[in-house]
Motif scaffolding. Structure first.
Motif, PDB file in Angstrom:
ATOM      1  N   MET A 101     -26.006 115.665 -44.829  1.00  0.00           N
ATOM      2  CA  MET A 101     -26.656 114.366 -44.604  1.00  0.00           C
ATOM      3  C   MET A 101     -25.922 113.603 -43.497  1.00  0.00           C
ATOM      4  O   MET A 101     -24.700 113.588 -43.455  1.00  0.00           O
ATOM      5  N   LYS A 102     -26.678 112.988 -42.608  1.00  0.00           N
ATOM      6  CA  LYS A 102     -26.082 112.232 -41.504  1.00  0.00           C
ATOM      7  C   LYS A 102     -25.541 110.891 -42.013  1.00  0.00           C
ATOM      8  O   LYS A 102     -26.213 110.173 -42.748  1.00  0.00           O
ATOM      9  N   THR A 103     -24.323 110.576 -41.594  1.00  0.00           N
ATOM     10  CA  THR A 103     -23.679 109.327 -42.000  1.00  0.00           C
ATOM     11  C   THR A 103     -23.669 108.337 -40.847  1.00  0.00           C
ATOM     12  O   THR A 103     -23.394 108.706 -39.699  1.00  0.00           O
ATOM     13  N   ILE A 104     -23.977 107.090 -41.142  1.00  0.00           N
ATOM     14  CA  ILE A 104     -23.857 106.006 -40.172  1.00  0.00           C
ATOM     15  C   ILE A 104     -22.633 105.180 -40.568  1.00  0.00           C
ATOM     16  O   ILE A 104     -22.607 104.582 -41.647  1.00  0.00           O
ATOM     17  N   LEU A 105     -21.614 105.170 -39.728  1.00  0.00           N
ATOM     18  CA  LEU A 105     -20.385 104.422 -39.999  1.00  0.00           C
ATOM     19  C   LEU A 105     -20.525 103.011 -39.438  1.00  0.00           C
ATOM     20  O   LEU A 105     -20.803 102.832 -38.240  1.00  0.00           O
ATOM     21  N   ILE A 106     -20.330 102.012 -40.307  1.00  0.00           N
ATOM     22  CA  ILE A 106     -20.494 100.611 -39.893  1.00  0.00           C
ATOM     23  C   ILE A 106     -19.220  99.833 -40.198  1.00  0.00           C
ATOM     24  O   ILE A 106     -18.991  99.416 -41.334  1.00  0.00           O
ATOM     25  N   PRO A 107     -18.344  99.627 -39.210  1.00  0.00           N
ATOM     26  CA  PRO A 107     -17.183  98.758 -39.419  1.00  0.00           C
ATOM     27  C   PRO A 107     -17.649  97.311 -39.571  1.00  0.00           C
ATOM     28  O   PRO A 107     -18.484  96.835 -38.788  1.00  0.00           O
ATOM     29  N   ILE A 108     -17.130  96.605 -40.574  1.00  0.00           N
ATOM     30  CA  ILE A 108     -17.551  95.226 -40.832  1.00  0.00           C
ATOM     31  C   ILE A 108     -16.327  94.342 -41.031  1.00  0.00           C
ATOM     32  O   ILE A 108     -15.279  94.809 -41.491  1.00  0.00           O
ATOM     33  N   ASP A 109     -16.476  93.062 -40.683  1.00  0.00           N
ATOM     34  CA  ASP A 109     -15.399  92.100 -40.942  1.00  0.00           C
ATOM     35  C   ASP A 109     -15.817  91.071 -41.984  1.00  0.00           C
ATOM     36  O   ASP A 109     -15.144  90.055 -42.173  1.00  0.00           O
ATOM     37  N   LEU A 110     -16.946  91.334 -42.658  1.00  0.00           N
ATOM     38  CA  LEU A 110     -17.480  90.487 -43.741  1.00  0.00           C
ATOM     39  C   LEU A 110     -17.997  89.140 -43.242  1.00  0.00           C
ATOM     40  O   LEU A 110     -18.250  88.242 -44.039  1.00  0.00           O
ATOM     41  N   SER A 111     -18.163  88.987 -41.932  1.00  0.00           N
ATOM     42  CA  SER A 111     -18.730  87.756 -41.371  1.00  0.00           C
ATOM     43  C   SER A 111     -20.253  87.836 -41.414  1.00  0.00           C
ATOM     44  O   SER A 111     -20.839  88.887 -41.697  1.00  0.00           O
ATOM     45  N   SER A 112     -20.904  86.716 -41.112  1.00  0.00           N
ATOM     46  CA  SER A 112     -22.370  86.706 -41.084  1.00  0.00           C
ATOM     47  C   SER A 112     -22.910  87.661 -40.028  1.00  0.00           C
ATOM     48  O   SER A 112     -23.969  88.273 -40.201  1.00  0.00           O
ATOM     49  N   ARG A 113     -22.186  87.820 -38.921  1.00  0.00           N
ATOM     50  CA  ARG A 113     -22.610  88.745 -37.871  1.00  0.00           C
ATOM     51  C   ARG A 113     -22.633  90.181 -38.388  1.00  0.00           C
ATOM     52  O   ARG A 113     -23.450  91.003 -37.969  1.00  0.00           O
ATOM     53  N   SER A 114     -21.719  90.487 -39.327  1.00  0.00           N
ATOM     54  CA  SER A 114     -21.667  91.845 -39.864  1.00  0.00           C
ATOM     55  C   SER A 114     -22.947  92.224 -40.591  1.00  0.00           C
ATOM     56  O   SER A 114     -23.309  93.397 -40.658  1.00  0.00           O
ATOM     57  N   TYR A 115     -23.629  91.241 -41.174  1.00  0.00           N
ATOM     58  CA  TYR A 115     -24.885  91.542 -41.863  1.00  0.00           C
ATOM     59  C   TYR A 115     -25.921  92.078 -40.879  1.00  0.00           C
ATOM     60  O   TYR A 115     -26.665  93.016 -41.188  1.00  0.00           O
ATOM     61  N   HIS A 116     -25.984  91.472 -39.674  1.00  0.00           N
ATOM     62  CA  HIS A 116     -26.931  91.953 -38.665  1.00  0.00           C
ATOM     63  C   HIS A 116     -26.616  93.406 -38.295  1.00  0.00           C
ATOM     64  O   HIS A 116     -27.513  94.239 -38.172  1.00  0.00           O
ATOM     65  N   THR A 117     -25.329  93.690 -38.110  1.00  0.00           N
ATOM     66  CA  THR A 117     -24.911  95.047 -37.758  1.00  0.00           C
ATOM     67  C   THR A 117     -25.258  96.032 -38.868  1.00  0.00           C
ATOM     68  O   THR A 117     -25.769  97.130 -38.619  1.00  0.00           O
ATOM     69  N   ALA A 118     -24.983  95.621 -40.109  1.00  0.00           N
ATOM     70  CA  ALA A 118     -25.252  96.498 -41.251  1.00  0.00           C
ATOM     71  C   ALA A 118     -26.749  96.744 -41.438  1.00  0.00           C
ATOM     72  O   ALA A 118     -27.165  97.850 -41.789  1.00  0.00           O
ATOM     73  N   HIS A 119     -27.566  95.725 -41.196  1.00  0.00           N
ATOM     74  CA  HIS A 119     -29.018  95.905 -41.307  1.00  0.00           C
ATOM     75  C   HIS A 119     -29.507  96.945 -40.302  1.00  0.00           C
ATOM     76  O   HIS A 119     -30.318  97.816 -40.637  1.00  0.00           O
ATOM     77  N   PHE A 120     -29.004  96.856 -39.071  1.00  0.00           N
ATOM     78  CA  PHE A 120     -29.391  97.828 -38.041  1.00  0.00           C
ATOM     79  C   PHE A 120     -28.951  99.230 -38.448  1.00  0.00           C
ATOM     80  O   PHE A 120     -29.715 100.199 -38.338  1.00  0.00           O
ATOM     81  N   GLY A 121     -27.701  99.354 -38.929  1.00  0.00           N
ATOM     82  CA  GLY A 121     -27.202 100.657 -39.343  1.00  0.00           C
ATOM     83  C   GLY A 121     -27.986 101.232 -40.505  1.00  0.00           C
ATOM     84  O   GLY A 121     -28.232 102.448 -40.569  1.00  0.00           O
ATOM     85  N   LEU A 122     -28.398 100.368 -41.422  1.00  0.00           N
ATOM     86  CA  LEU A 122     -29.203 100.805 -42.560  1.00  0.00           C
ATOM     87  C   LEU A 122     -30.563 101.323 -42.094  1.00  0.00           C
ATOM     88  O   LEU A 122     -31.047 102.365 -42.553  1.00  0.00           O
ATOM     89  N   GLU A 123     -31.174 100.598 -41.171  1.00  0.00           N
ATOM     90  CA  GLU A 123     -32.459 101.029 -40.622  1.00  0.00           C
ATOM     91  C   GLU A 123     -32.325 102.366 -39.891  1.00  0.00           C
ATOM     92  O   GLU A 123     -33.204 103.233 -39.988  1.00  0.00           O
ATOM     93  N   LEU A 124     -31.209 102.534 -39.174  1.00  0.00           N
ATOM     94  CA  LEU A 124     -30.973 103.790 -38.456  1.00  0.00           C
ATOM     95  C   LEU A 124     -30.795 104.945 -39.439  1.00  0.00           C
ATOM     96  O   LEU A 124     -31.348 106.039 -39.237  1.00  0.00           O
TER      97      LEU A 124
END
Length: 285
Positions: free
Chosen positions: A1-24
């Motif tokens: 299974m392909k893994t999408i690695l999403i580094p996060i700093d728990l800020s509000s901006r990280s949610y946008h990044t995580a949403h994109f990674g989840l969609e990918l």
């Protein structure tokens, strides 16, 4: 299974990044790994502390309890978004480590071998940022996995035009195929652009190469274009301003020191200043 690695700093901006990674991950039939790096000390030298998993003493501290709570809250909210968006097929896991952000992200990317790394970026805001660049641009220069850098909230399904700035050297066919494969999954059009510096005499050679590519990819949703500017960076910047692609794609490889430093500076500048998603691929010589 392909893994999408999403580094996060728990800020509000990280949610946008995580949403994109989840969609990918949903688009690729993969899973998501959230990575939160805990900096050991604000005053610690940047290369002095290796990445380590949280030890038993760290797990007993109140600060660890708070970090664990914050990370779990982040994962819970991402799971809510996953359910609302109908992406329950995507498995989400998280990891928290102690270390310097850049080194830790590179180490996990090396060990997990993700299909993509997805990060956000913040423009240079102080003297330190201007000197060393953001974490995203530093990772971009060294990571050996495809890397997305997102300047703001981006929905994957809005990416309809990809501009891949090609050197027409190295494993170019492999890079074009990677971009084209992703473009086909997203129903996006790909434009491959080569910029020839005025002082170099490779424009005619580039024209001949792109003509061969046009024949090879005639049945695909892809076009090829050659431009001539004072510098490659000028050509990329001008093209982006005029054509407004939804995503910019670059590839980097290990090569001669002078050329490598120039190319890395171009990647760093785009990573810090781009106002559209940037995909960076690793190219073989």
């Amino acid at each position: 299974m392909k893994t999408i690695l999403i580094p996060i700093d728990l800020s509000s901006r990280s949610y946008h990044t995580a949403h994109f990674g989840l969609e990918l991950a949903h688009q690729l039939g993969g899973s998501v790994l959230l990575l939160h790096v805990v900096h050991p000390s604000p005053s610690a030298p940047s290369l002095s502390i290796p990445m380590v998993e949280m030890d038993s003493d760290s797990r007993k501290s109140s600060s660890y309890d708070q970090l664990t709570t914050d990370l779990q809250h982040f994962e819970d909210e991402l799971n809510d978004y996953r359910r609302e968006a109908g992406m329950l097929d995507v498995k989400i896991s998280s990891r928290m480590v102690v270390g310097q952000p850049v080194e830790a992200i590179l180490e996990v990317a090396h060990s997990e071998h993700p299909a993509f790394v997805v990060m956000g970026t913040v423009g240079a805001s102080n003297a330190w940022d201007k000197m060393v660049g953001s974490v995203s641009s530093a990772v971009a220069q060294e990571v050996r996995r495809p890397l997305w850098i997102l300047p703001n909230a981006t929905r994957l399904n809005t990416l309809r035009k990809f501009a891949y700035f090609a050197e027409l050297a190295g494993s170019e066919v492999s890079c074009i195929d990677q971009v084209l494969d992703l473009g086909e999954k997203l129903r996006a059009r790909v434009n491959v652009v080569h910029v020839s510096p005025v002082e170099e005499e490779d424009f005619l050679e580039a024209e001949a190469i792109t003509e061969m590519f046009e024949v090879s990819y005639a049945a695909k949703r892809i076009t090829f274009q050659n431009l001539m500017f004072d510098t490659v960076a000028d050509g990329i910047e001008t093209y982006v301003k005029l054509h407004w692609p939804d995503a910019v794609v670059l590839a980097h490889r290990d090569w001669g020191m002078v050329a490598r430093l120039f190319h890395r500076s171009a990647i760093r500048q785009l990573a810090l200043t781009t106002r559209r998603p940037l995909l960076i691929l690793q190219k073989q010589n």
